[in-house]
Design a protein around this motif. Structure first.
Motif, PDB file in Angstrom:
ATOM      1  N   ALA A 144       0.829  -1.199   0.000  1.00 23.98           N
ATOM      2  CA  ALA A 144       0.000   0.000   0.000  1.00 23.98           C
ATOM      3  C   ALA A 144       0.864   1.250   0.000  1.00 23.98           C
ATOM      4  N   SER A 145       0.386   2.269  -0.671  1.00 25.76           N
ATOM      5  CA  SER A 145       0.988   3.613  -0.679  1.00 25.76           C
ATOM      6  C   SER A 145       2.343   3.700  -1.373  1.00 25.76           C
ATOM      7  N   ASP A 146       2.662   2.738  -2.201  1.00 26.17           N
ATOM      8  CA  ASP A 146       3.918   2.800  -2.941  1.00 26.17           C
ATOM      9  C   ASP A 146       3.706   2.855  -4.455  1.00 26.17           C
ATOM     10  N   GLY A 147       2.474   3.056  -4.903  1.00 22.76           N
ATOM     11  CA  GLY A 147       2.194   3.242  -6.320  1.00 22.76           C
ATOM     12  C   GLY A 147       1.823   1.987  -7.084  1.00 22.76           C
ATOM     13  N   LYS A 148       1.533   0.896  -6.379  1.00 18.68           N
ATOM     14  CA  LYS A 148       1.200  -0.381  -7.011  1.00 18.68           C
ATOM     15  C   LYS A 148      -0.046  -0.280  -7.882  1.00 18.68           C
ATOM     16  N   THR A 149      -1.092   0.290  -7.360  1.00 28.28           N
ATOM     17  CA  THR A 149      -2.342   0.384  -8.100  1.00 28.28           C
ATOM     18  C   THR A 149      -2.200   1.293  -9.314  1.00 28.28           C
ATOM     19  N   THR A 150      -1.541   2.418  -9.131  1.00 23.54           N
ATOM     20  CA  THR A 150      -1.335   3.333 -10.250  1.00 23.54           C
ATOM     21  C   THR A 150      -0.535   2.649 -11.347  1.00 23.54           C
ATOM     22  N   LEU A 151       0.529   1.968 -10.969  1.00 25.46           N
ATOM     23  CA  LEU A 151       1.366   1.275 -11.947  1.00 25.46           C
ATOM     24  C   LEU A 151       0.560   0.192 -12.670  1.00 25.46           C
ATOM     25  N   ALA A 152      -0.177  -0.608 -11.930  1.00 21.88           N
ATOM     26  CA  ALA A 152      -0.969  -1.685 -12.539  1.00 21.88           C
ATOM     27  C   ALA A 152      -2.007  -1.124 -13.505  1.00 21.88           C
ATOM     28  N   ARG A 153      -2.731  -0.099 -13.100  1.00 19.24           N
ATOM     29  CA  ARG A 153      -3.740   0.523 -13.975  1.00 19.24           C
ATOM     30  C   ARG A 153      -3.098   1.109 -15.230  1.00 19.24           C
ATOM     31  N   ASP A 154      -1.995   1.811 -15.049  1.00 12.36           N
ATOM     32  CA  ASP A 154      -1.356   2.475 -16.182  1.00 12.36           C
ATOM     33  C   ASP A 154      -0.783   1.479 -17.179  1.00 12.36           C
ATOM     34  N   ILE A 155      -0.176   0.411 -16.688  1.00 12.46           N
ATOM     35  CA  ILE A 155       0.359  -0.622 -17.588  1.00 12.46           C
ATOM     36  C   ILE A 155      -0.788  -1.280 -18.362  1.00 12.46           C
ATOM     37  N   ALA A 156      -1.861  -1.627 -17.671  1.00 12.48           N
ATOM     38  CA  ALA A 156      -3.012  -2.246 -18.345  1.00 12.48           C
ATOM     39  C   ALA A 156      -3.594  -1.299 -19.396  1.00 12.48           C
ATOM     40  N   ALA A 157      -3.713  -0.027 -19.060  1.00  7.40           N
ATOM     41  CA  ALA A 157      -4.240   0.950 -20.023  1.00  7.40           C
ATOM     42  C   ALA A 157      -3.300   1.104 -21.217  1.00  7.40           C
ATOM     43  N   TYR A 158      -2.009   1.147 -20.958  1.00  3.24           N
ATOM     44  CA  TYR A 158      -1.026   1.300 -22.033  1.00  3.24           C
ATOM     45  C   TYR A 158      -1.162   0.181 -23.064  1.00  3.24           C
ATOM     46  N   PHE A 159      -1.293  -1.050 -22.582  1.00  3.67           N
ATOM     47  CA  PHE A 159      -1.378  -2.203 -23.474  1.00  3.67           C
ATOM     48  C   PHE A 159      -2.824  -2.560 -23.848  1.00  3.67           C
ATOM     49  N   GLN A 160      -3.774  -1.877 -23.254  1.00  2.06           N
ATOM     50  CA  GLN A 160      -5.193  -2.164 -23.460  1.00  2.06           C
ATOM     51  C   GLN A 160      -5.495  -3.634 -23.178  1.00  2.06           C
ATOM     52  N   ILE A 161      -5.038  -4.057 -21.999  1.00  2.11           N
ATOM     53  CA  ILE A 161      -5.265  -5.419 -21.535  1.00  2.11           C
ATOM     54  C   ILE A 161      -6.034  -5.359 -20.212  1.00  2.11           C
ATOM     55  N   PRO A 162      -6.640  -6.469 -19.817  1.00  2.00           N
ATOM     56  CA  PRO A 162      -7.440  -6.465 -18.594  1.00  2.00           C
ATOM     57  C   PRO A 162      -6.624  -6.120 -17.339  1.00  2.00           C
ATOM     58  N   HIS A 163      -7.235  -5.329 -16.494  1.00  2.00           N
ATOM     59  CA  HIS A 163      -6.673  -4.986 -15.181  1.00  2.00           C
ATOM     60  C   HIS A 163      -7.633  -5.525 -14.134  1.00  2.00           C
ATOM     61  N   ILE A 164      -7.120  -6.335 -13.240  1.00  2.46           N
ATOM     62  CA  ILE A 164      -7.925  -6.865 -12.149  1.00  2.46           C
ATOM     63  C   ILE A 164      -7.597  -6.037 -10.912  1.00  2.46           C
ATOM     64  N   PRO A 165      -8.579  -5.307 -10.396  1.00  2.00           N
ATOM     65  CA  PRO A 165      -8.300  -4.464  -9.231  1.00  2.00           C
ATOM     66  C   PRO A 165      -8.117  -5.284  -7.962  1.00  2.00           C
ATOM     67  N   GLU A 166      -7.679  -4.614  -6.927  1.00  2.66           N
ATOM     68  CA  GLU A 166      -7.542  -5.246  -5.622  1.00  2.66           C
ATOM     69  C   GLU A 166      -8.942  -5.413  -5.028  1.00  2.66           C
ATOM     70  N   ALA A 167      -9.376  -6.653  -4.910  1.00  3.22           N
ATOM     71  CA  ALA A 167     -10.734  -6.941  -4.444  1.00  3.22           C
ATOM     72  C   ALA A 167     -10.989  -6.353  -3.059  1.00  3.22           C
ATOM     73  N   ALA A 168     -10.003  -6.425  -2.185  1.00  2.00           N
ATOM     74  CA  ALA A 168     -10.186  -5.907  -0.827  1.00  2.00           C
ATOM     75  C   ALA A 168     -10.529  -4.421  -0.851  1.00  2.00           C
ATOM     76  N   ARG A 169      -9.814  -3.657  -1.648  1.00  2.00           N
ATOM     77  CA  ARG A 169     -10.056  -2.215  -1.714  1.00  2.00           C
ATOM     78  C   ARG A 169     -11.464  -1.916  -2.248  1.00  2.00           C
TER      79      ARG A 169
END
Length: 179
Positions: A1-26
């Motif tokens: 948490a708080s180290d940019g994991k979600t931002t990085l995951a979302r941005d990579i998925a958007a860049y490649f236009q591939i599925p992004h699975i969010p953190e279910a807990a959040r």
């Protein structure tokens, strides 16, 4: 948490236009307006089931998952060991282990903690300091090892852009090999 994991995951998925699975807990906690201190065994089981469901539903060859069920297990263990959180029992750890589905991840990128949590009003700030975060991170790495992922773990320790480039290059290689 708080180290940019979600931002990085979302941005990579958007860049490649591939599925992004969010953190279910959040997602679950936001939908139910729960704080970490309010979580129960049943909430952690719901996290696991939802993460399994979303991962199973992703049929593409390359997906980006913000987190996985082993991370949820690590948080369950950490919270069960925290004397301030009484709603998580050691019995819940065994229940969670039975619910975990192990997916055949090609690569697991981890971001070692660099700072304290951002106080967003949801996070449990008793586990925000860097020492506790490093302990929890070590637990996660031990669990990933115990589930057979040792050779698939890659540490990302750069800034956001350096991490983005590293992951981007890896995914480009995977996608070019699939063609």
């Amino acid at each position: 948490a708080s180290d940019g994991k979600t931002t990085l995951a979302r941005d990579i998925a958007a860049y490649f236009q591939i599925p992004h699975i969010p953190e279910a807990a959040r997602v679950y906690m936001e939908e139910h307006q729960l704080k970490d201190e309010e979580l129960t065994d049943e909430d952690f089981l719901a996290f696991i089931r939802l993460q399994n469901e979303w991962t199973n539903a992703a049929h593409d060859s390359v997906i980006i998952s913000d987190t996985d069920t082993i991370t949820t297990l690590a948080y369950t263990i950490s919270y069960a060991n925290d004397p301030c959180i009484r709603a998580i029992s050691f019995d819940s750890i065994e229940k969670i282990k039975r619910e975990i589905q192990i997916f055949d991840w090609e690569k697991i990128y981890v971001l070692p903690p660099k700072n304290t949590y951002v106080d967003d009003g949801l996070r449990y700030m008793n586990q925000a300091d860097l020492e506790v975060r490093n302990t929890n991170f070590s637990l996660l790495i031990q669990l990933l090892d115990s589930y057979g992922f040792h050779d698939k773990i890659t540490y990302l320790s750069g800034n956001y852009w350096e991490n983005f480039i590293a992951v981007k290059q890896y995914i480009q290689n995977i996608m070019s090999n699939e063609q």
